[in-house]
Motif scaffolding. Sequence first.
Motif, mmCIF file in Angstrom:
data_model
loop_
_atom_site.group_PDB
_atom_site.id
_atom_site.type_symbol
_atom_site.label_atom_id
_atom_site.label_comp_id
_atom_site.label_asym_id
_atom_site.label_seq_id
_atom_site.Cartn_x
_atom_site.Cartn_y
_atom_site.Cartn_z
ATOM 1 N N ALA A 21 0.831 -1.208 0.000
ATOM 2 C CA ALA A 21 0.000 0.000 0.000
ATOM 3 C C ALA A 21 0.863 1.255 0.000
ATOM 4 O O ALA A 21 0.622 2.203 -0.756
ATOM 5 N N GLY A 22 1.888 1.279 0.845
ATOM 6 C CA GLY A 22 2.765 2.446 0.900
ATOM 7 C C GLY A 22 3.480 2.690 -0.406
ATOM 8 O O GLY A 22 3.605 3.836 -0.856
ATOM 9 N N ARG A 23 3.959 1.624 -1.046
ATOM 10 C CA ARG A 23 4.650 1.773 -2.326
ATOM 11 C C ARG A 23 3.704 2.254 -3.422
ATOM 12 O O ARG A 23 4.067 3.102 -4.244
ATOM 13 N N CYS A 24 2.504 1.713 -3.436
ATOM 14 C CA CYS A 24 1.542 2.086 -4.473
ATOM 15 C C CYS A 24 1.116 3.547 -4.339
ATOM 16 O O CYS A 24 1.005 4.259 -5.327
ATOM 17 N N LEU A 25 0.916 3.995 -3.106
ATOM 18 C CA LEU A 25 0.414 5.347 -2.873
ATOM 19 C C LEU A 25 1.512 6.408 -2.925
ATOM 20 O O LEU A 25 1.263 7.548 -3.304
ATOM 21 N N PHE A 26 2.732 6.037 -2.558
ATOM 22 C CA PHE A 26 3.828 7.003 -2.481
ATOM 23 C C PHE A 26 5.072 6.467 -3.187
ATOM 24 O O PHE A 26 6.139 6.317 -2.567
ATOM 25 N N PRO A 27 4.993 6.207 -4.482
ATOM 26 C CA PRO A 27 6.117 5.601 -5.204
ATOM 27 C C PRO A 27 7.373 6.460 -5.219
ATOM 28 O O PRO A 27 8.495 5.940 -5.141
ATOM 29 N N GLU A 28 7.219 7.782 -5.322
ATOM 30 C CA GLU A 28 8.395 8.656 -5.376
ATOM 31 C C GLU A 28 9.122 8.676 -4.032
ATOM 32 O O GLU A 28 10.368 8.645 -3.989
#
Length: 221
Positions: A21-28
């Motif tokens: 979830a964290g990677r998907c929402l905040f990739p940068e």
Amino acid sequence: MTIYSWEGEDLWEHSLLAAEAGRCLFPEEVELYNKKVSQLAGVDADWWTLTALLHDVGKAHRAFQKPPYKSFRCHEFYSAAFAYRALARYGYAAHVVALAVVLHHHAMERVHRCLNTAPFDPVEELPEYVSKVSYKVGIKLDKWSHIAVRDVLKNISNPKIYKTALIAVLPLVIGDNLAAYKRDQVVARVVAETMREHTSRLIKCVYSKLVSCGSCVGSPA
């Protein structure tokens, strides 16, 4: 035997969902975090996923792993102490991961109550969990050895470390809360407030990939 992160919730599944979830929402942010921690460690790896998989590892404390699996006070400090010790070979990277972990859950609200908490006493299943983490991210973790929570906090106070750790905190907090939504169907205030500015991204990640979270935002068309 399962290590529980909550009643009926497997620690591995919860932590992996928080990472996704964290990677998907905040990739940068995740990309930047991985870059900076890799530079500190001298090892190019997925430090974000490692951090997410260790954020609740303190819940493996023996006293917590008893029904009804709803009392985990100071678990983030145990998680930080574990990360600090297990990643010691990577120098300041261990400090960053430990600090990101301790900041993910009420840490500054209850630090005075947790500084002198009882030593981390992990259940027998922890080594198996650690092996899964190491295999998943390709990072060697050392065996747990005791260190006082107070000593960990003293050692991770470097301003440079703090700035790097902060990159991971928001993705970790949001990812953790969205993963927890799967079990209790409650949206934390921090999720609702943060994601008002990222509605389209939330719909993409949550509805299509992770969990059905109808109360996070309005239902998609």
